[in-house]
Design a protein around this motif. Sequence first.
Motif, PDB file in Angstrom:
ATOM      1  N   LEU A 294      33.575  38.301  34.525  1.00  0.00           N
ATOM      2  CA  LEU A 294      34.534  39.217  33.897  1.00  0.00           C
ATOM      3  C   LEU A 294      34.578  39.000  32.393  1.00  0.00           C
ATOM      4  O   LEU A 294      34.564  39.959  31.596  1.00  0.00           O
ATOM      5  CB  LEU A 294      35.933  39.009  34.479  1.00  0.00           C
ATOM      6  CG  LEU A 294      36.208  39.545  35.891  1.00  0.00           C
ATOM      7  CD1 LEU A 294      37.563  39.031  36.383  1.00  0.00           C
ATOM      8  CD2 LEU A 294      36.183  41.074  35.917  1.00  0.00           C
TER       9      LEU A 294
ATOM     10  N   VAL B 182      42.433  50.252  43.602  1.00  0.00           N
ATOM     11  CA  VAL B 182      41.566  50.244  42.419  1.00  0.00           C
ATOM     12  C   VAL B 182      40.889  51.615  42.295  1.00  0.00           C
ATOM     13  O   VAL B 182      40.581  52.069  41.194  1.00  0.00           O
ATOM     14  CB  VAL B 182      40.507  49.117  42.537  1.00  0.00           C
ATOM     15  CG1 VAL B 182      39.488  49.224  41.420  1.00  0.00           C
ATOM     16  CG2 VAL B 182      41.183  47.755  42.527  1.00  0.00           C
TER      17      VAL B 182
ATOM     18  N   THR C 157      35.350  52.146  35.384  1.00  0.00           N
ATOM     19  CA  THR C 157      35.770  50.923  36.069  1.00  0.00           C
ATOM     20  C   THR C 157      34.573  50.250  36.715  1.00  0.00           C
ATOM     21  O   THR C 157      33.696  50.931  37.260  1.00  0.00           O
ATOM     22  CB  THR C 157      36.805  51.286  37.162  1.00  0.00           C
ATOM     23  OG1 THR C 157      37.948  51.890  36.542  1.00  0.00           O
ATOM     24  CG2 THR C 157      37.250  50.060  37.956  1.00  0.00           C
TER      25      THR C 157
ATOM     26  N   GLY D 124      33.555  46.530  39.116  1.00  0.00           N
ATOM     27  CA  GLY D 124      34.102  45.342  39.776  1.00  0.00           C
ATOM     28  C   GLY D 124      33.035  44.464  40.403  1.00  0.00           C
ATOM     29  O   GLY D 124      31.902  44.894  40.622  1.00  0.00           O
TER      30      GLY D 124
ATOM     31  N   HIS E  14      37.502  44.498  37.221  1.00  0.00           N
ATOM     32  CA  HIS E  14      38.231  43.851  38.325  1.00  0.00           C
ATOM     33  C   HIS E  14      37.259  43.052  39.173  1.00  0.00           C
ATOM     34  O   HIS E  14      36.035  43.205  39.068  1.00  0.00           O
ATOM     35  CB  HIS E  14      38.953  44.893  39.175  1.00  0.00           C
ATOM     36  CG  HIS E  14      38.016  45.800  39.912  1.00  0.00           C
ATOM     37  ND1 HIS E  14      37.697  45.632  41.235  1.00  0.00           N
ATOM     38  CD2 HIS E  14      37.303  46.887  39.501  1.00  0.00           C
ATOM     39  CE1 HIS E  14      36.846  46.559  41.619  1.00  0.00           C
ATOM     40  NE2 HIS E  14      36.587  47.334  40.586  1.00  0.00           N
ATOM     41  N   TRP E  15      37.815  42.222  39.992  1.00  0.00           N
ATOM     42  CA  TRP E  15      36.975  41.511  40.952  1.00  0.00           C
ATOM     43  C   TRP E  15      37.755  41.357  42.244  1.00  0.00           C
ATOM     44  O   TRP E  15      38.957  41.613  42.307  1.00  0.00           O
ATOM     45  CB  TRP E  15      36.543  40.136  40.409  1.00  0.00           C
ATOM     46  CG  TRP E  15      37.591  39.043  40.553  1.00  0.00           C
ATOM     47  CD1 TRP E  15      38.740  38.917  39.844  1.00  0.00           C
ATOM     48  CD2 TRP E  15      37.571  37.947  41.482  1.00  0.00           C
ATOM     49  NE1 TRP E  15      39.442  37.812  40.252  1.00  0.00           N
ATOM     50  CE2 TRP E  15      38.744  37.191  41.256  1.00  0.00           C
ATOM     51  CE3 TRP E  15      36.669  37.511  42.460  1.00  0.00           C
ATOM     52  CZ2 TRP E  15      39.057  36.033  41.977  1.00  0.00           C
ATOM     53  CZ3 TRP E  15      36.977  36.363  43.179  1.00  0.00           C
ATOM     54  CH2 TRP E  15      38.160  35.625  42.935  1.00  0.00           C
ATOM     55  N   HIS E  16      37.037  40.925  43.277  1.00  0.00           N
ATOM     56  CA  HIS E  16      37.696  40.675  44.559  1.00  0.00           C
ATOM     57  C   HIS E  16      36.980  39.553  45.296  1.00  0.00           C
ATOM     58  O   HIS E  16      35.752  39.514  45.291  1.00  0.00           O
ATOM     59  CB  HIS E  16      37.704  41.940  45.430  1.00  0.00           C
ATOM     60  CG  HIS E  16      38.782  41.879  46.468  1.00  0.00           C
ATOM     61  ND1 HIS E  16      38.681  41.100  47.602  1.00  0.00           N
ATOM     62  CD2 HIS E  16      40.001  42.450  46.502  1.00  0.00           C
ATOM     63  CE1 HIS E  16      39.799  41.218  48.307  1.00  0.00           C
ATOM     64  NE2 HIS E  16      40.618  42.024  47.660  1.00  0.00           N
TER      65      HIS E  16
END
Lengths: 501, 501, 501, 501
Positions: free
Chosen positions: B454, B406, B415, B417, B208-210
Amino acid sequence: MQKPQHSESIIEQNCGAVRSWLITVACVVLCFAHAARPQTAPGSHQQLEQLVDKNADGWKQVSRQIWEYAELGYHETRSSALLQAQLKAAGFKVESGVADEPTAFIASYGQGQPIIAILGEFDALPGLSQQEVPERAPVVANAPGHACGHNLLGSGAALAAVSVKQYMEAHHIAGTLRYYGTPAEEGGSGKVYMVRDGLFKDVDVVLHWHPGDRNSVNNGGMLAVISAKFTFHGIAAHAAMAPDRGRSALDAVMLMGNGIEFMREHVPSTTRMHYIISKGGAAPNIVPDLAQMDLMARSPSNTTLKDIWERLLKVAQGAALMTGTTFEVTDIGSDANIIGNDPLAQTAQKNLEEVGGFTLDEPQKEFALKLQKTLGLETIPSLDLTSEIQPLRQPDPNLPSASTDVGDVSWNVPTIGFTAASFVPGVAAHTWQAAATTGMSIGQDGMMIAAKALAFTAVDLFSSPQLVQAAKDDFKRKLAGKTYYTAIPPDQKPVLNYRED
Amino acid sequence: MQKPQHSESIIEQNCGAVRSWLITVACVVLCFAHAARPQTAPGSHQQLEQLVDKNADGWKQVSRQIWEYAELGYHETRSSALLQAQLKAAGFKVESGVADEPTAFIASYGQGQPIIAILGEFDALPGLSQQEVPERAPVVANAPGHACGHNLLGSGAALAAVSVKQYMEAHHIAGTLRYYGTPAEEGGSGKVYMVRDGLFKDVDVVLHWHPGDRNSVNNGGMLAVISAKFTFHGIAAHAAMAPDRGRSALDAVMLMGNGIEFMREHVPSTTRMHYIISKGGAAPNIVPDLAQMDLMARSPSNTTLKDIWERLLKVAQGAALMTGTTFEVTDIGSDANIIGNDPLAQTAQKNLEEVGGFTLDEPQKEFALKLQKTLGLETIPSLDLTSEIQPLRQPDPNLPSASTDVGDVSWNVPTIGFTAASFVPGVAAHTWQAAATTGMSIGQDGMMIAAKALAFTAVDLFSSPQLVQAAKDDFKRKLAGKTYYTAIPPDQKPVLNYRED
Amino acid sequence: MQKPQHSESIIEQNCGAVRSWLITVACVVLCFAHAARPQTAPGSHQQLEQLVDKNADGWKQVSRQIWEYAELGYHETRSSALLQAQLKAAGFKVESGVADEPTAFIASYGQGQPIIAILGEFDALPGLSQQEVPERAPVVANAPGHACGHNLLGSGAALAAVSVKQYMEAHHIAGTLRYYGTPAEEGGSGKVYMVRDGLFKDVDVVLHWHPGDRNSVNNGGMLAVISAKFTFHGIAAHAAMAPDRGRSALDAVMLMGNGIEFMREHVPSTTRMHYIISKGGAAPNIVPDLAQMDLMARSPSNTTLKDIWERLLKVAQGAALMTGTTFEVTDIGSDANIIGNDPLAQTAQKNLEEVGGFTLDEPQKEFALKLQKTLGLETIPSLDLTSEIQPLRQPDPNLPSASTDVGDVSWNVPTIGFTAASFVPGVAAHTWQAAATTGMSIGQDGMMIAAKALAFTAVDLFSSPQLVQAAKDDFKRKLAGKTYYTAIPPDQKPVLNYRED
Amino acid sequence: MQKPQHSESIIEQNCGAVRSWLITVACVVLCFAHAARPQTAPGSHQQLEQLVDKNADGWKQVSRQIWEYAELGYHETRSSALLQAQLKAAGFKVESGVADEPTAFIASYGQGQPIIAILGEFDALPGLSQQEVPERAPVVANAPGHACGHNLLGSGAALAAVSVKQYMEAHHIAGTLRYYGTPAEEGGSGKVYMVRDGLFKDVDVVLHWHPGDRNSVNNGGMLAVISAKFTFHGIAAHAAMAPDRGRSALDAVMLMGNGIEFMREHVPSTTRMHYIISKGGAAPNIVPDLAQMDLMARSPSNTTLKDIWERLLKVAQGAALMTGTTFEVTDIGSDANIIGNDPLAQTAQKNLEEVGGFTLDEPQKEFALKLQKTLGLETIPSLDLTSEIQPLRQPDPNLPSASTDVGDVSWNVPTIGFTAASFVPGVAAHTWQAAATTGMSIGQDGMMIAAKALAFTAVDLFSSPQLVQAAKDDFKRKLAGKTYYTAIPPDQKPVLNYRED
């Protein structure tokens, strides 16, 4: 006896105070047993009664019309207009929109001394719309309703005024008769602004009545009340990321609440202090920069209440100091307790007894019994209460009571009032059961009693300068050493939108 | 040294705990310095970068379109539909409306092991509508806006997914690629229900990213959070006439608040507990029979938070006991903290460094400098931050942090990110300044970095079973002795209207 | 009238309750106007008066000796022994150390029915040692003193008993006369244990008196009281280094206090709840693992108080829940309110009026006027109060009142009591001014009035089975539907060291 | 990410602050890596070590004698006299009774610049008397004991001073050496008054050490602390009969407590605020006219603490306002945090490493293992800690810490300190386990390490004007923009009886 162990002289002053209060009560009951009785012309009350009966139909219709309007405080546009129109039609001069209140008015007749005033209210209560049936059935859901019977109050007072005017005309009686159309009694303190504007300054005696579930003279009593919104301002901050940078207005409101709770032990037990948190923060992840408490305080004594209110303001200041917040106090309402008047009370009692109560007819009884079943009372009062007149008593500061802005009038003019049985016995004001009768014959029958007793008393006052003087003397005596106080700031205009928040 | 006077052995356990924590931190930083490195085919990252660049325009438009939609949690109907349509068009199979969430979906490509998932969010924030200009100017006043950049988040994740799919096709790479369309991250705990429904059960690794104001790998961190409404029920009574017959729900809320305040000293100082009073009584002359607190609690540790939440429930029980009231707990939200993964973090860091940052062009710089002036910062960060990659660090539980669902994914699947610089340096999430850039080129430039990093990491995972295994091993090690916990009751459906209260 | 806006039927039940209470009060005053009057032999009161006067000197000396002993509750060894010795010498049989109270005793004379008992107390108050002079001057600094006049109480009751015995002997009157030596009235609930042990089971009527500043019959009244120590236990921790590991017992006490403050609005306004924090932590740098509240609650109704006490226990439970602490309740004291008895009250009133008051002589007046100046009263009561007998009135639950363990006796046996003017008018119990007169002639003159009125009433009861029966009938009527309750646990022994903490 | 919904720009400043702090930390660690190193004559440390070893026996006996005296703060008459006598015997000039503290003194040797001072403490802790055995066994029950090892502290510092003097004499080294005998470190703030009186004004560098469970240089750290008694005054009243006439001092204390609890959320999470209620009312039936809170507040930053203390004073003012009470603040204690000094820290680290630790011999090991078993630790530290030297680290404001009045010295003079392993590893200060070792060989072995490292550092300073200058430069830099603050009022004398309350 278990009494204080370490403090030696803290009781006696209090005992002294209690003792002297008991003496006062006894005196009040006894001292006026033989006070000045009015010398009204023989037959006058009979003629007045006939006039009231003759005028009754129109005013019953007015009372029904206002019941249908059911307008909230300061928004009684149609109700006020109807009363003004009818009073004008009956020969009164009307000045409207007084005291910065669009729906306030003064209707007057005659001239010179004495000036005798009758109060008329006409505002409804939110959410209490109710048909004239003995089960819960609103006319319009959530709409206002006349659950305190002010439709009867304003109309009955006008019926008395119109009848007294006719009598005065017929008998060439000197003096001024006034009808005060007073808006927003329910929380709007409408009369307080009228008092403040000097509208009662030259009045000699004020008469009023209120619907209730029995017939009685109310010689003082009721609770003085002050209400206001306390709005605190802090500094917003993210409550997870930087709570130390926030100053919580909600903390201030909660600490103010805590402060009030701790204060309860240290005010007279007849005091009431109650509040809600009307604004308690916008989102839980933000330190609230705005929060608000709606506070009311009450006491049987306006003077005591002033002290208590000043202490409550200090509680708010303390909460602000503790939390690094600021606050302002707005939307201040203030009603004084009612100052009794013994000569007027005796005259009123005599007149109420002369008028007598009324007996419910069979359909009314059937309705009343059905309605009483909805009350959930342990002891159901007899329906005979409508036909009885209660004995004259001093108000007991320890009995449950409400508040009214008639109190402020009574601190400025000698004032006396009646309750007339307009609700079914056992029904309390501010209930749908009250609203159910104020639009139908039971309420109107009660209104007739009130109108007659008011009319008798007004004419007694026009006929007896001694009675007026005795009322004034007692007024002075009762207020000796006391100063009228209202918490409403001199620069606060009537809060016309107080019902909209 | 001033230390406890009467208690002799209370410190040492704590000191021991601190010491062992320090050792753990040191170990974490060092132990994986030479862990399994992926053996991706030479040139693969270059090809992937080209694919991302080629696909970029369409997804930038999607990100802009969702920015314009600006739909709140669980109501992202058009945003979700657009993403689904584009992913279908790109050859993904889409299952929608999963986990009782109308806007949740899973888009998948390929088959077999490993299963690599990328998360996509797309909900906006209330009240933060903002044009892409450097002064406060809503598109629509009080309307929602993408102040957390989830329009970029969902689109960038899809851009990565589509590019990885193309690469997998081109190179006949086995395994399953999934894109999870996850609604209502902002307070709706959307992913928690997806986890609960087993939708992540077979996934090997989640990426994931933000959006943020710099480029960095986030190896764990964020605060676990639980939120709920506590609604108390009492008994109404007239507050002046019969307060002793009332039981105040507001008293219960205030005592619960007091209880929480007294608890603060006795929770770890990294804990956050914050609340508003969402219902504080209807009218000040009635003892409130209904009152409500909206409460949130947070901790860097989901396990610690569980204990704290149980203590908070006891505080509520205590308040009910004290006041003779009852209460229920509803609208429960719950996000876990993020469990880091060291092998994944090292891979991610390597890839982010390989991608590198981006440099603002002249118009962007002009915009950014103007925007920074609105921040009121003492120290204004350099615009160069967008071109730099932050070193890999362990999260510090004492630094300010927020929460995300998340976290719940990371307790169930290994996980990792990224944050990519999509806001102007110095701009925080959930501000209009953030919303101003997420609809324009600066945000989209950041999105490109994220999509590439990603994609690189996904392909590394598809290419390296050892890396997947190392991720799984570390996952097991990190959670040894810990159990995943969500405060959301098993029978609570997603609170689709959580934004409407 | 301002009344509730949203709650429609919450008032009427209360109004009903108030109304029926008013009816009860009226009834009580009227219904016994012509109840059974005793038919005591003519001249008997005159003979009794002579006996009392003859016996007076010795018992005045006893009263002075006990005043000098000034022993605290349960430690009245010498005072009790002196009374026992004198009563034995006068021909009474004495059983001592009853009810696990070393200083309790029962002295009895005669046999058969009826059994008439007179209560005698003799404990002093801490810190109120005072010479018989009109300015503050302890005999021994900080030592106990007879500021509630129990030295007179016990001696005057014995003087009455001895005189009645002589009369019974002389006239061969059947029946049993008992003197109950009852320790630790001041906070020790001495009589409650005697009641619990069945020591009053066979008694027909109980008589008692108490020193005061006027002469009156007390037909019921006083506040029921329950007191106890609430001791909370938490977990100590260094308050700077590991506060999160502590659970604060002081937090629990403070939240219990908060809970009580919030409760005040929701108990009848005649309730009293008051407390101190008797243990508030050992050192500020340690989270307190021990804290204690000393709590008292009072109400004019023992039944209401039971409910309130149960609510207070829940407040304590709530505080423990909120703070993760535990607590125990110890040292429980409990006195019931006094149940009046109308036939006995009328007889007592008649007798008190027959005895009449006493007039202060010149030196007494001089002393009294000086003493009154130390009281700081706004209104100083007339010294004539000592010569007047107050009219018979129902107790007003809203007037200030204290508590006594006579209450528990009155819930189990028909009971009536007097106050006799033994303090200077205006002086309250539990003050040094009270202690100043209980050791000299003023107090002793009051004691004579009490002894005579007690003797008259006792002999009336021995002479009139109808009166005894009327007393029993009224007793039954008054307690119909009510159950005696004491908060003292069945297994709690008298707390002999309650004064030592 | 869940972040603020309605507040747009509240985070970034904080983030800025955090960022700049991180930069500072990094800088501190790096910038002095190559700072001025002292150029002490070759072999000097070796000679010093020999001197210390030679002088050791006498000072070990002194340390044991003071351990036996075990005198509380400001009452260390014999301990102080013994140290003074021994220092005089060793050739120091002694000025005693300085700063209005009877047991404070300054012993000095030499003249001219630089002036290097070593601090010596010697007060014990109440209730921690303990024999030198590995189970709880007081020498005298409840008597004071040296559970913080100040007997070693004062003796070890003197041992260093005497040895340095001998070295200076031997090598004709210019400069002034001082030993400050500083009483009442434990809560008495003894050094603060010495600072206030200017006794440290001309000192160039201050050295100190403290017993601990490992060997390390402490470059700053510790919590600033302010403590005081808040005594509230109200109006007593009988709590049952006239509670409205009372104003409760206990209410004020409780509301102050509530205010503090509400404040916790809004101070930095490294803050500590803790209190007891030292006076909570005299009797539960009296409204308390006196109540008292003992309050302490702490922060890693003296400057932040000043702000917090001012807010706490406002909380007290708010509580007084809320309750109609007054209060005074007395017995104020105040210690600043320690300001580190990087050049001194590096020198100290080098010297400590040069001295090295010590290895427990077999009987010591046996003793230590037994003692460790009484600690209830999850992880028991290795005994090897006594032989190791901890690396130099910046203090972490989030780690548990205590307070010391050395802080105030460090705000006025460049200051550096050591911890030497004088407790068994795992043992915390202020425990009986600490007291058990400070009177025996383990503590004395630790004292030797401290004495040597202090001596080395002192001589380095006498030998290197550059080092002194570098220390002064860093001192200036660290305090740039900051002002020393003590909460102790200028007119407050040392609270010599602070241990007696």
